[in-house]
Structure formats: structure tokens, C-alpha cells
Design a protein around this motif. Structure first.
Motif, short mmCIF file in Angstrom:
data_model
loop_
_atom_site.label_atom_id
_atom_site.label_comp_id
_atom_site.label_asym_id
_atom_site.label_seq_id
_atom_site.Cartn_x
_atom_site.Cartn_y
_atom_site.Cartn_z
N GLN A 10 0.87 -1.18 0.00
CA GLN A 10 0.00 0.00 0.00
C GLN A 10 0.91 1.23 0.00
O GLN A 10 1.49 1.58 1.01
N TRP A 12 2.02 4.94 0.17
CA TRP A 12 1.48 6.12 0.84
C TRP A 12 1.37 7.29 -0.12
O TRP A 12 2.20 7.46 -1.02
N THR A 13 0.38 8.13 0.12
CA THR A 13 0.21 9.37 -0.63
C THR A 13 0.84 10.52 0.18
O THR A 13 1.14 10.35 1.37
N ARG A 16 -1.30 11.22 3.24
CA ARG A 16 -1.13 10.26 4.34
C ARG A 16 0.16 10.54 5.10
O ARG A 16 0.20 10.45 6.33
N LEU A 17 1.21 10.91 4.39
CA LEU A 17 2.48 11.24 5.04
C LEU A 17 2.33 12.51 5.88
O LEU A 17 2.79 12.57 7.02
#
Length: 83
Positions: A10, A12-13, A16-17
Motif C-alpha cells: 500500500q 502512501w500518498t 497520508r504522510l
């Protein structure tokens, strides 16, 4: 015959970070655990974040930009690899 498996992490975008970092003070160092093999973080390599920038790639004649975090080994004294 070697056993195979599909590895589909998955990714991360940026959002999200940002969410994960929101509560941290600005001076907090970022460590990166690099898996020894796909999905295996039991004995991961410890690295630190040293740069982040967009990188232009070309695959199959198609160019695109991928934002990339760059990691390096932890600070310390190392033996130089002899070629």
C-alpha cells in the motif's frame, strides 16, 4: 521450481504522510526502515531521510514525474568497499 508470490504494498500518498507527521516537531529526524525482502521488516535496514524531490522517469517511452524520498545510511564510521 521456486515458489512465487504477488507483492502489492500500500503506497502512501503525500496526504497520508502529512497526516502521520502533523504532530511531530519540525526538528524530528526521519528514519526509514528498508525491508530486507518484499514485505519483510523483521530485520530491516535503518536509514535516514536525506532528500526529497520530484524525479522524472521514462518507462516504455512514456515520461512521468515521481516524487521520491532519498535515504542514506545512519551517521557513523564505515569501512570503504574496495573494488
Amino acid at each position: 521450481m521456486a515458489e512465487t508470490f504477488d507483492h502489492n504494498p500500500q503506497v502512501w500518498t503525500a496526504g497520508r504522510l502529512r497526516e502521520a507527521l502533523a504532530a511531530l516537531p519540525d526538528e524530528t529526524p526521519i528514519h526509514i526502515g528498508v525491508a530486507d525482502s518484499p514485505g519483510d521488516f523483521d530485520s530491516y535496514g535503518d536509514h535516514v531521510l536525506v532528500a526529497a524531490e520530484p524525479v522524472e522517469l521514462e518507462i516504455g517511452g512514456e515520461a512521468f514525474v515521481q516524487f521520491t524520498l532519498f535515504a542514506d545510511a545512519l551517521a557513523g564510521v564505515y569501512h570503504r568497499e574496495v573494488e
